[in-house]
Design an enzyme around this catalytic site. Structure first.
Site, PDB file in Angstrom:
ATOM      1  N   GLY A 240       0.761  -1.191  -0.068  1.00  0.00           N
ATOM      2  CA  GLY A 240      -0.086   0.047  -0.114  1.00  0.00           C
ATOM      3  C   GLY A 240       0.721   1.333  -0.045  1.00  0.00           C
ATOM      4  N   GLU A 274       3.825  -6.803   1.893  1.00  0.00           N
ATOM      5  CA  GLU A 274       3.434  -7.394   0.520  1.00  0.00           C
ATOM      6  C   GLU A 274       3.255  -6.035  -0.543  1.00  0.00           C
ATOM      7  OE1 GLU A 274      -0.636  -8.401   1.356  1.00  0.00           O
ATOM      8  OE2 GLU A 274       0.004 -10.170   2.043  1.00  0.00           O
ATOM      9  N   PRO A 275       4.486  -5.250  -0.616  1.00  0.00           N
ATOM     10  CA  PRO A 275       4.556  -4.226  -1.484  1.00  0.00           C
ATOM     11  C   PRO A 275       4.531  -4.376  -2.880  1.00  0.00           C
ATOM     12  CG  PRO A 275       6.864  -4.733  -0.808  1.00  0.00           C
ATOM     13  CD  PRO A 275       5.785  -5.726  -0.086  1.00  0.00           C
ATOM     14  N   ARG A 312      -5.278   2.909 -15.917  1.00  0.00           N
ATOM     15  CA  ARG A 312      -5.281   3.894 -14.533  1.00  0.00           C
ATOM     16  C   ARG A 312      -6.058   5.228 -14.575  1.00  0.00           C
ATOM     17  NH1 ARG A 312      -1.595   5.328 -12.036  1.00  0.00           N
ATOM     18  NH2 ARG A 312      -2.513   5.289  -9.933  1.00  0.00           N
ATOM     19  N   CYS A 343     -12.428   3.460 -28.580  1.00  0.00           N
ATOM     20  CA  CYS A 343     -13.661   3.981 -28.824  1.00  0.00           C
ATOM     21  C   CYS A 343     -14.731   4.067 -27.405  1.00  0.00           C
ATOM     22  CB  CYS A 343     -14.348   3.210 -29.877  1.00  0.00           C
ATOM     23  SG  CYS A 343     -13.814   3.258 -31.164  1.00  0.00           S
ATOM     24  N   GLU A 344     -13.940   4.933 -26.434  1.00  0.00           N
ATOM     25  CA  GLU A 344     -14.701   5.171 -25.137  1.00  0.00           C
ATOM     26  C   GLU A 344     -14.116   6.623 -25.059  1.00  0.00           C
ATOM     27  OE1 GLU A 344     -16.269   3.109 -23.369  1.00  0.00           O
ATOM     28  OE2 GLU A 344     -15.955   1.341 -24.275  1.00  0.00           O
TER      29      GLU A 344
END
Ligand SMILES: *Cc1c(COP(=O)(O)O)cnc(C)c1O
Length: 414
Positions: A240, A274-275, A312, A343-344
């Site tokens: 995190g 847990e990086p 992202r 196409c968005e």
């Protein structure tokens, strides 16, 4: 702005370590992911060498699961945080050590649990009573005891984007704080389980230490009780830690390690971390070529990387720095929105950026090493990008660009 010592401009030209980014784009085509070997290594060592408590760093595979990235992590002694059978298979294929693997995720299937038990992973991080029961049943059927920890939900607000906050009461993740001791008691009653630890993960892109301190305070108290009752051997604090996308002012990894030391040093328990993002995020860039310029009410730069390559910005409204690979024209920059060919309307890499480009020029999106390629798709039937790792002046193709035939592999005409 530069994000690491490994992607820097020499004169007006961007380099990845000692490789010219323009040359790499010519050699491998675009869109292209480029990772720096030394940046990855340094980011891992920032964890491993700054924590004076017995620990296992379990690199979170989902951030970037390329085999060569996993291989490098394994060679540095890293363990792995996985969320599926596929990720465990990748770890094994890359030469990783299954006995340093923790298995996270809310929805593990029987066959995934069986596979992980066959491989001899370090621990399952379980999230519900039903899951504990299933893990126990599978283990009993194999005459084994499955190592488990409970992922607990400490109800800490990580002050990050709501899509990547996971430790709040309302999140689907983890066992609710008030039920934790009950659920541990239940776990201890199941024949196929061996209680080994306690786990939490409060969110991603956390930009200050205070949520971690709040989490550590709560987990410490709980861990003392669990050590007494069940003899647990580790505390997994999840991942995190945020990275600089803009000037986010995120804490240094070493400072976070000091914080963990201050809370956990005297407990006689192993720490598992847990990086993901903070190991690979700033070790990668995405390079794309300008196809067209469209001027009007807004100026659009249309490039050959789209949301299928890097989701992202579209998914989390993430801001990522975009710059020219060759900055020699920078004085004539105009405010532009960088969009892909998909196409968005959400297919944007960045809005309102000062950029000076003409057709055929290259742009770079920094901090693209985490949740970039690993979240990419074939939407709009676009073959996925190539990935390259550089080490000094050498470049290694670590994933070949997909071909159109790859697009329909496994499909059948009637
Ligand atoms: C995604 C994830 C991580 C890694 O998070 P980063 O923000 O990339 O460090 C670690 N643990 C779990 C359980 C995760 O789901």
């Amino acid at each position: 702005m530069e994000y690491s010592d490994h992607f820097v401009y020499r004169g007006n030209q961007l380099y990845a370590e000692d490789c010219s980014v323009a040359d790499l784009a010519k050699k491998y085509g675009t869109p292209l992911y480029i990772y720096s070997h030394d940046s990855l290594k340094q980011a891992f060592l920032n964890y491993d060498t700054n924590l004076a408590v017995p620990h296992t760093i379990c690199y979170s595979v989902k951030a970037n699961s390329n085999l060569a990235v996993l291989q490098l992590m394994a060679s540095l002694g890293s363990g792995f945080d996985i969320v599926s059978k596929g990720e465990l298979a990748r770890v094994v294929a890359a030469g990783g050590d299954p006995s340093k693997v923790v298995y996270s995720g809310v929805g593990k299937r029987d066959d995934e649990i069986r596979y992980a038990l066959e491989k001899g992973i370090y621990c399952f991080n379980a999230e519900s009573k039903m899951e504990l029961k299933t893990i126990s049943d599978v283990a009993v059927s194999m005459n084994l005891k499955a190592p488990v920890a409970l992922r607990v939900n400490p109800d800490v607000d990580p002050h990050t984007h709501h899509h990547i906050a996971t430790g709040l009461k309302t999140s689907k993740f983890g066992v609710a704080w008030e039920d934790v001791l009950n659920v541990y008691e239940y776990a201890s009653s199941l024949p196929g389980l061996q209680i080994k630890g306690v786990d939490c993960h409060i969110g991603s892109q956390i930009a200050s230490l205070s949520p971690f301190a709040e989490m550590a305070e709560k987990i410490r108290t709980l861990a003392v009780t669990l050590k007494e009752r069940y003899g647990i051997e580790f505390i997994d604090v999840g991942g995190g830690l945020g990275i600089n996308y803009d000037n986010d002012g995120v804490p240094a990894t070493a400072d976070y390690m000091k914080l963990l030391e201050s809370y956990f040093k005297d407990l006689g328990l192993r720490l598992v971390l847990e990086p993901g993002r903070s190991v690979v995020g700033n070790a990668g860039i995405l390079v794309t070529r300008v196809q067209y310029l469209k001027q009007g009410a807004s100026n659009f730069i249309i490039v050959d990387a789209g949301m299928n390559d890097m989701i992202r910005p579209a998914l989390y409204s993430a801001w990522m720095n975009i710059s020219e690979v060759d900055r020699s024209g920078a004085s004539s920059a105009v405010k532009s929105t960088v969009v892909g060919p998909i196409c968005e309307s959400s297919d944007k890499l960045g809005e309102d950026r000062l950029l000076a480009v003409k057709q055929g020029d290259l742009l770079v999106q920094f901090s693209a090493g985490a949740y970039g390629f690993s979240m990419s798709s074939n939407y709009n039937s676009r073959p996925r990008a190539a990935e390259v790792m550089v080490k000094g002046d050498r470049d290694f193709e670590i994933r070949t660009r997909e071909t159109v035939e790859d697009l329909w592999r496994g499909e059948h005409l009637l």
